[in-house]
Structures are given as structure tokens and as C-alpha cells.
Design a protein around this motif. Structure first.
Motif, short mmCIF file in Angstrom:
data_model
loop_
_atom_site.label_atom_id
_atom_site.label_comp_id
_atom_site.label_asym_id
_atom_site.label_seq_id
_atom_site.Cartn_x
_atom_site.Cartn_y
_atom_site.Cartn_z
N MET A 94 0.83 -1.21 0.00
CA MET A 94 0.00 0.00 0.00
C MET A 94 0.87 1.26 0.00
O MET A 94 0.58 2.23 -0.71
CB MET A 94 -0.93 -0.01 1.22
CG MET A 94 -1.99 -1.10 1.17
SD MET A 94 -2.98 -1.04 -0.34
CE MET A 94 -3.76 0.55 -0.16
N VAL A 95 1.92 1.23 0.80
CA VAL A 95 2.85 2.38 0.81
C VAL A 95 3.54 2.51 -0.55
O VAL A 95 3.74 3.61 -1.07
CB VAL A 95 3.88 2.22 1.94
CG1 VAL A 95 4.88 3.38 1.91
CG2 VAL A 95 3.18 2.15 3.29
N SER A 96 3.87 1.37 -1.12
CA SER A 96 4.50 1.38 -2.44
C SER A 96 3.57 1.96 -3.49
O SER A 96 3.99 2.72 -4.37
CB SER A 96 4.93 -0.04 -2.82
OG SER A 96 5.50 -0.05 -4.11
N LEU A 97 2.29 1.63 -3.41
CA LEU A 97 1.30 2.19 -4.34
C LEU A 97 1.17 3.70 -4.18
O LEU A 97 1.08 4.44 -5.16
CB LEU A 97 -0.05 1.50 -4.13
CG LEU A 97 -1.20 1.97 -5.03
CD1 LEU A 97 -0.88 1.71 -6.49
CD2 LEU A 97 -2.50 1.29 -4.63
N LEU A 98 1.18 4.13 -2.91
CA LEU A 98 1.13 5.57 -2.65
C LEU A 98 2.35 6.28 -3.22
O LEU A 98 2.24 7.35 -3.83
CB LEU A 98 1.02 5.81 -1.15
CG LEU A 98 0.95 7.27 -0.70
CD1 LEU A 98 -0.29 7.95 -1.27
CD2 LEU A 98 0.96 7.37 0.82
N MET A 99 3.52 5.67 -3.04
CA MET A 99 4.74 6.25 -3.60
C MET A 99 4.71 6.26 -5.12
O MET A 99 5.25 7.17 -5.76
CB MET A 99 5.96 5.48 -3.10
CG MET A 99 6.16 5.52 -1.60
SD MET A 99 6.55 7.17 -1.00
CE MET A 99 8.19 7.39 -1.65
N MET A 100 4.06 5.28 -5.71
CA MET A 100 3.95 5.23 -7.17
C MET A 100 3.09 6.38 -7.69
O MET A 100 3.39 6.97 -8.73
CB MET A 100 3.34 3.89 -7.60
CG MET A 100 3.51 3.58 -9.08
SD MET A 100 2.85 1.95 -9.49
CE MET A 100 3.89 0.91 -8.47
N ILE A 101 2.03 6.71 -6.95
CA ILE A 101 1.20 7.86 -7.33
C ILE A 101 2.01 9.15 -7.22
O ILE A 101 1.95 10.03 -8.10
CB ILE A 101 -0.06 7.92 -6.44
CG1 ILE A 101 -0.94 6.69 -6.67
CG2 ILE A 101 -0.86 9.19 -6.71
CD1 ILE A 101 -2.12 6.59 -5.74
N VAL A 102 2.80 9.25 -6.14
CA VAL A 102 3.66 10.43 -5.98
C VAL A 102 4.68 10.50 -7.12
O VAL A 102 4.97 11.59 -7.65
CB VAL A 102 4.37 10.37 -4.61
CG1 VAL A 102 5.40 11.50 -4.50
CG2 VAL A 102 3.37 10.46 -3.48
N LEU A 103 5.20 9.35 -7.52
CA LEU A 103 6.16 9.31 -8.62
C LEU A 103 5.52 9.79 -9.93
O LEU A 103 6.14 10.52 -10.70
CB LEU A 103 6.70 7.89 -8.77
CG LEU A 103 7.70 7.66 -9.91
CD1 LEU A 103 8.95 8.52 -9.72
CD2 LEU A 103 8.08 6.18 -9.99
#
Length: 227
Positions: free
Chosen positions: A188-197
Motif C-alpha cells: 500500500m505504501v509502495s502504491l502511494l509512492m507510485m502515485i507520488v512518482l
């Protein structure tokens, strides 16, 4: 780990042959060429509209003597935008992250504007060194300050372009590394970071175009002072 983040800014080589020249040549090869037809295609029409609008806005505050620079400044704008945007593609190299290249563009163009002013209106060019009505005691200090600020201009042009693009590339690499590292343990954190990316990539596209425009705009302002 820290050293690997900066490997992307190393000049690429193949079999010991530097590829910087190829990276500088590629934007010119991708630029649409004018067609010997009555009507061009949509791409050349869009390019002509962009150059016409940009040149009109850039040359509006400059007198007719400075309009000779319109082709040079418009070509430089397109060259920088293309290089900056190509550098955002995966497995590519951005030449404008090299301070030496940016200074190589900034110093000769800045020097050309200064020499133009000294040739056409030397009194006005030297008059910028000392504002009117300056107290006598402050004259030597202001002359030194204005001279230093004049010679800092090309350095500021090159450093601004280099710093903004380098910071953006480093942020993209840091966040993309975090996405890969966190994906197995915290999806979930990785998905959030992907959106930020993704949002950061959109921001970097805007920065790539804005910094090219700022580079050319500041050159036009220096030209305006000297013509």
C-alpha cells in the motif's frame, strides 16, 4: 548506494567513445523540417504556430535591432526543451544536467549581448554600472557590486538550469527506488509512492519546459538592456 544515484549524470560512452555529441545531435534530428509544399502537415503547422507565438511574445519588449536574435533564441528554446524532455525517458542521458554544457551555452550568448551593447551604445552600457543620483561616497562600491553582478549572470544561467534538472532526476530515482524496495513488504505504501512518482514526473515535464523558457527569457532580458 549514494554513488549509484549520480551514475545517471555521467557522460555515456560506448567502447571508450563519448556519446555526448550524439545526445546533442538527436534533438535536431527529431525537429520537423519545413516541407516544400503549399500546405504542411499538422506537426509542421503546430510547430510554426508555436514558433510564431513564442517569438512574438519574446520580442515584444525588444526594439527592432534586437529582432535579429529571434531565430537564435527560438532555436535555442526548442533545442533545450527537446533535450530536457528526452532526458526524462528511461535509459536516456540528459546533456543539460552537465554544468559545463550549460555554461558553454550561457557564457558566449551573454558575452554576445554585452558586446552588442558596448558596440551600439557604450554610454548606456556603462551607465548600468552606476544608477543616477548615487552619492559620491557610494560610487566605487556600487561600481564593484554592479560589475560582479554582471559577471555572475552567465554563471547563474548555467547553475539554475543544471540544479533544477539534476534535483528533479534525483527525486525521481529516489522515489522509484523506494517503490521497488517497499513493494514486497508494504504494497500500500509502495502504491502511494507510485502515485507520488507519477505526479512528480508530470511536474518534471513542466519543469523541463519552464527552465528552457526561463533560460531564453533571461537572455532576451540581457539583450533588451543592450539594444
Amino acid at each position: 548506494m549514494n554513488l549509484s544515484f549520480f551514475d545517471q549524470f555521467l557522460s555515456p560512452t560506448t567502447m571508450g567513445i563519448p556519446l555526448m555529441g550524439l545526445a546533442l545531435l538527436l534533438p535536431w534530428l527529431l525537429t520537423p523540417k519545413p516541407m516544400h509544399l503549399w500546405l504542411g502537415n499538422r506537426l509542421t503547422t503546430l510547430q510554426s504556430l508555436f514558433f510564431g507565438t513564442f517569438t512574438k511574445q519574446l520580442m515584444l519588449p525588444i526594439n527592432l535591432k534586437g529582432h535579429n536574435w529571434s531565430l537564435l533564441l527560438a532555436s535555442l528554446m526548442m533545442f533545450l526543451i527537446t533535450m530536457n524532455l528526452l532526458g526524462l525517458l528511461p535509459y536516456t542521458f540528459t546533456p543539460t544536467t552537465q554544468l559545463s554544457l550549460n555554461l558553454g551555452l550561457a557564457v558566449p550568448l551573454w558575452l554576445a549581448t554585452v558586446l552588442t551593447g558596448l558596440r551600439n551604445q557604450p554610454t548606456v552600457a556603462f551607465g548600468h554600472m552606476l544608477p543616477e543620483g548615487t552619492p559620491t561616497l557610494l560610487i566605487p562600491v556600487l561600481i564593484i557590486i554592479e560589475t560582479i553582478s554582471l559577471f555572475i549572470r552567465p554563471l547563474a544561467l548555467g547553475v539554475r538550469l543544471t540544479a533544477n534538472l539534476t534535483a528533479g532526476h534525483l527525486l525521481i530515482q529516489l522515489i522509484s527506488t523506494a517503490v521497488l524496495v517497499l513493494m514486497p513488504t508494504m504494497p500500500m505504501v509502495s502504491l502511494l509512492m507510485m502515485i507520488v512518482l507519477f505526479l512528480l514526473t508530470l511536474l518534471e515535464i513542466a519543469v523541463a519546459m519552464i527552465q528552457a523558457y526561463v533560460f531564453v527569457l533571461l537572455l532576451s532580458l540581457y539583450l533588451q538592456e543592450n539594444v
